[in-house]
Design a protein around this motif. Sequence first.
Motif, PDB file in Angstrom:
ATOM      1  N   CYS A  59       0.854  -1.203   0.000  1.00  0.00           N
ATOM      2  CA  CYS A  59       0.000   0.000   0.000  1.00  0.00           C
ATOM      3  C   CYS A  59       0.880   1.240   0.000  1.00  0.00           C
ATOM      4  O   CYS A  59       1.827   1.340   0.782  1.00  0.00           O
ATOM      5  N   THR A  60       0.581   2.178  -0.872  1.00  0.00           N
ATOM      6  CA  THR A  60       1.323   3.431  -0.910  1.00  0.00           C
ATOM      7  C   THR A  60       0.402   4.591  -0.563  1.00  0.00           C
ATOM      8  O   THR A  60      -0.802   4.537  -0.805  1.00  0.00           O
ATOM      9  N   VAL A  61       0.973   5.642  -0.012  1.00  0.00           N
ATOM     10  CA  VAL A  61       0.228   6.853   0.339  1.00  0.00           C
ATOM     11  C   VAL A  61       0.747   8.017  -0.483  1.00  0.00           C
ATOM     12  O   VAL A  61       1.956   8.254  -0.566  1.00  0.00           O
ATOM     13  N   ILE A  62      -0.174   8.725  -1.131  1.00  0.00           N
ATOM     14  CA  ILE A  62       0.131   9.938  -1.896  1.00  0.00           C
ATOM     15  C   ILE A  62      -0.912  10.970  -1.484  1.00  0.00           C
ATOM     16  O   ILE A  62      -2.109  10.694  -1.574  1.00  0.00           O
ATOM     17  N   ALA A  63      -0.490  12.148  -1.050  1.00  0.00           N
ATOM     18  CA  ALA A  63      -1.455  13.111  -0.510  1.00  0.00           C
ATOM     19  C   ALA A  63      -1.311  14.478  -1.153  1.00  0.00           C
ATOM     20  O   ALA A  63      -0.197  14.932  -1.433  1.00  0.00           O
ATOM     21  N   HIS A  64      -2.469  15.119  -1.395  1.00  0.00           N
ATOM     22  CA  HIS A  64      -2.499  16.560  -1.646  1.00  0.00           C
ATOM     23  C   HIS A  64      -2.545  17.202  -0.255  1.00  0.00           C
ATOM     24  O   HIS A  64      -3.606  17.579   0.248  1.00  0.00           O
ATOM     25  N   ALA A  65      -1.392  17.285   0.370  1.00  0.00           N
ATOM     26  CA  ALA A  65      -1.341  17.593   1.802  1.00  0.00           C
ATOM     27  C   ALA A  65      -1.777  19.014   2.123  1.00  0.00           C
ATOM     28  O   ALA A  65      -2.093  19.314   3.269  1.00  0.00           O
ATOM     29  N   GLY A  66      -1.808  19.889   1.134  1.00  0.00           N
ATOM     30  CA  GLY A  66      -2.190  21.270   1.406  1.00  0.00           C
ATOM     31  C   GLY A  66      -3.668  21.476   1.619  1.00  0.00           C
ATOM     32  O   GLY A  66      -4.077  22.511   2.163  1.00  0.00           O
ATOM     33  N   ASP A  67      -4.520  20.504   1.205  1.00  0.00           N
ATOM     34  CA  ASP A  67      -5.951  20.672   1.420  1.00  0.00           C
ATOM     35  C   ASP A  67      -6.591  19.465   2.102  1.00  0.00           C
ATOM     36  O   ASP A  67      -7.797  19.248   2.006  1.00  0.00           O
ATOM     37  N   GLY A  68      -5.789  18.658   2.795  1.00  0.00           N
ATOM     38  CA  GLY A  68      -6.338  17.589   3.630  1.00  0.00           C
ATOM     39  C   GLY A  68      -6.771  16.351   2.885  1.00  0.00           C
ATOM     40  O   GLY A  68      -7.465  15.502   3.439  1.00  0.00           O
ATOM     41  N   ASN A  69      -6.343  16.190   1.645  1.00  0.00           N
ATOM     42  CA  ASN A  69      -6.794  15.088   0.789  1.00  0.00           C
ATOM     43  C   ASN A  69      -5.658  14.080   0.602  1.00  0.00           C
ATOM     44  O   ASN A  69      -4.564  14.470   0.211  1.00  0.00           O
ATOM     45  N   PHE A  70      -5.914  12.812   0.922  1.00  0.00           N
ATOM     46  CA  PHE A  70      -4.860  11.837   0.642  1.00  0.00           C
ATOM     47  C   PHE A  70      -5.411  10.593  -0.023  1.00  0.00           C
ATOM     48  O   PHE A  70      -6.554  10.211   0.152  1.00  0.00           O
ATOM     49  N   HIS A  71      -4.532   9.983  -0.847  1.00  0.00           N
ATOM     50  CA  HIS A  71      -4.869   8.821  -1.654  1.00  0.00           C
ATOM     51  C   HIS A  71      -4.067   7.619  -1.179  1.00  0.00           C
ATOM     52  O   HIS A  71      -2.936   7.761  -0.720  1.00  0.00           O
ATOM     53  N   THR A  72      -4.643   6.461  -1.341  1.00  0.00           N
ATOM     54  CA  THR A  72      -3.924   5.224  -1.095  1.00  0.00           C
ATOM     55  C   THR A  72      -4.050   4.329  -2.313  1.00  0.00           C
ATOM     56  O   THR A  72      -5.145   4.157  -2.854  1.00  0.00           O
ATOM     57  N   VAL A  73      -2.935   3.783  -2.755  1.00  0.00           N
ATOM     58  CA  VAL A  73      -2.921   2.785  -3.821  1.00  0.00           C
ATOM     59  C   VAL A  73      -2.684   1.433  -3.160  1.00  0.00           C
ATOM     60  O   VAL A  73      -1.629   1.195  -2.581  1.00  0.00           O
ATOM     61  N   ILE A  74      -3.696   0.567  -3.217  1.00  0.00           N
ATOM     62  CA  ILE A  74      -3.629  -0.758  -2.604  1.00  0.00           C
ATOM     63  C   ILE A  74      -3.504  -1.783  -3.722  1.00  0.00           C
ATOM     64  O   ILE A  74      -4.411  -1.927  -4.543  1.00  0.00           O
ATOM     65  N   LEU A  75      -2.384  -2.475  -3.785  1.00  0.00           N
ATOM     66  CA  LEU A  75      -2.120  -3.423  -4.863  1.00  0.00           C
ATOM     67  C   LEU A  75      -2.503  -4.834  -4.436  1.00  0.00           C
ATOM     68  O   LEU A  75      -2.169  -5.269  -3.332  1.00  0.00           O
ATOM     69  N   PHE A  76      -3.208  -5.554  -5.327  1.00  0.00           N
ATOM     70  CA  PHE A  76      -3.629  -6.911  -5.006  1.00  0.00           C
ATOM     71  C   PHE A  76      -3.680  -7.750  -6.276  1.00  0.00           C
ATOM     72  O   PHE A  76      -3.831  -7.219  -7.388  1.00  0.00           O
ATOM     73  N   GLU A  77      -3.537  -9.054  -6.115  1.00  0.00           N
ATOM     74  CA  GLU A  77      -3.639  -9.973  -7.243  1.00  0.00           C
ATOM     75  C   GLU A  77      -5.107 -10.143  -7.606  1.00  0.00           C
ATOM     76  O   GLU A  77      -5.913 -10.529  -6.760  1.00  0.00           O
ATOM     77  N   PRO A  78      -5.474  -9.901  -8.844  1.00  0.00           N
ATOM     78  CA  PRO A  78      -6.892  -9.886  -9.211  1.00  0.00           C
ATOM     79  C   PRO A  78      -7.601 -11.223  -9.045  1.00  0.00           C
ATOM     80  O   PRO A  78      -8.817 -11.252  -8.891  1.00  0.00           O
ATOM     81  N   ASP A  79      -6.851 -12.337  -9.058  1.00  0.00           N
ATOM     82  CA  ASP A  79      -7.495 -13.640  -8.913  1.00  0.00           C
ATOM     83  C   ASP A  79      -7.458 -14.160  -7.481  1.00  0.00           C
ATOM     84  O   ASP A  79      -7.828 -15.304  -7.221  1.00  0.00           O
TER      85      ASP A  79
END
Length: 571
Positions: free
Chosen positions: A474-494
Amino acid sequence: MALSSFLSRLRSSSKPIYSNLKNPFSRKPNTLLSTTLIVGSENSKKPFQSSWSNPLLLMALAASAGSLAVQLQNNDGSSFCDSPNINQMGKSIGGKGSTDYLVKGSYRKVPQELIDELKAICQDNMTMDYDDRYFHGKPQNSFHKAMNIPDVVVFPRSQEEVSKIVKSCNEHKVPIVPYGGATSIEGHTLSPNGGICIDMTQMKNIKSLNLEDMDVVVEPGIGWMELNEHLEPYGLFFPLDPGPGATIGGMCATRCSGSLAVRYGTMRDNVINLKVVLANGDIVKTGSRARKSAAGYDLTRLMIGSEGTLGVITEVTLRLQKIPQYSVVAMCNFPTIKDAADVAIATMMSGIQVSRVELMDEVQVRAINLANGKNLPEVPTLMFEFIGTEAYAREQTLIVQKIASEHNGSDFVFAEDSEAKKELWKIRKEALWACFAMKPNFEAMITDVCVPLSRLAELISTSKQELDSSSLVCTVIAHAGDGNFHTVILFEPDQEEQRKEGERLNHFMVHTALAMEGTCTGEHGVGTGKMKYLEKELGIENLMAMKRIKDALDPNGIMNPGKLIPPHVCL
């Protein structure tokens, strides 16, 4: 840290970050997904079909006080309702407490009469080819899937064609899904009921550029990057910067923002007016070209963020900004994610008008290193952009450097040279692709939440503990200046258990944000993926008001059905 040394390390590999990836915009269907979505013989290409003909969805009982909606019960005890003209078989995704993954919908074969009408309207600008229909029915960077795909894809060339297409579909009560750059990631462009996909990408003209008023009138299919290339010689730009490939119409529909929102606001702040084709084919202009107006309901803002459920956007008037005179890009490392978030908050509290404040955690930096052969310190990292006059931008940089040093910041570097700035900013711009390159056979559950700025450090720290303890990457990427953050959660589709674990993490972050008076989505939108959280965030009264608006403008329920409004909301 010397900038020359840092940039030398940054350029240590010429290997492009895309080298390990398949083309994300390839129109070839994924074999695994095709197997998942197609039912029948191995060589069959016929999508799964259920019936629309069962009339048990919604019964309206006439009474002197009005009509009474009877709510049918799902197997889990929750209720659902929909337009009386588009019947629903089985359980829909997105209801309160829903944990479904595959978006289910009812299906009725598109009448041949409608297909003939569409051929007369669109001529050769339509397709019923399976590969094209499948491509339009599966978002390119989204893990969401639907049981059905569109029956027909049309490519209108004008507003008048859109109006005729929508009017014909409404008369035949056939669902419509508007389609733009397909960069949305919450299932916005899925076609769970089949029907007609209206691909707007052929409508990409710049209709007028008004330099003295600093606005531009465009068709919805133009991309924001393409628009800015056209505007650059005039010293102007459109400041919103979501994912590459996003189109202006889709950006309006999802109320997008991006890294520059901290300075310039979101889509709702940068659109002056719209032209929209309503469900009955009527064309509505939502306002004048004046920068402000108090004339009537604000239909512009009603349509922005409506995700195609109220109409199809056919023209957009945008406000523009002057390209900044001077800019500085800076980067700084921190021992913990909380330190980085605290610096972002302190920077905003200081009154400095930064144009970007972006945060990446150590896992995201590791992905960048692995994907592109770089050697960046794998620690939480903040990136800033300061704009203004040369003296003002430099002054802001020094103030933030001091703030960072007071919060355990290190390796503060900044760039003023144009190429050096691009090299630094490329790190953030390619973050998502780095994740895919790190795990090329995985799918990504990309989610975002947003909270009041003062709660950001707490939210990220709490979420990060949960993410780090998970077996998933899991990675965290945030637009930290306005309180917004994203998470990229990687998983095997099957691997179903991995998908469920990703959903658990998503659920945890959303409810943590809601407990902090935040939102389940800061900029990605609702689609099908976030519907199940709306009642907790907004309340049933709010959702019922939305449902009334939807039913008034789209009584046949044809406009992007199964999105935005949870299926259990009944009037």
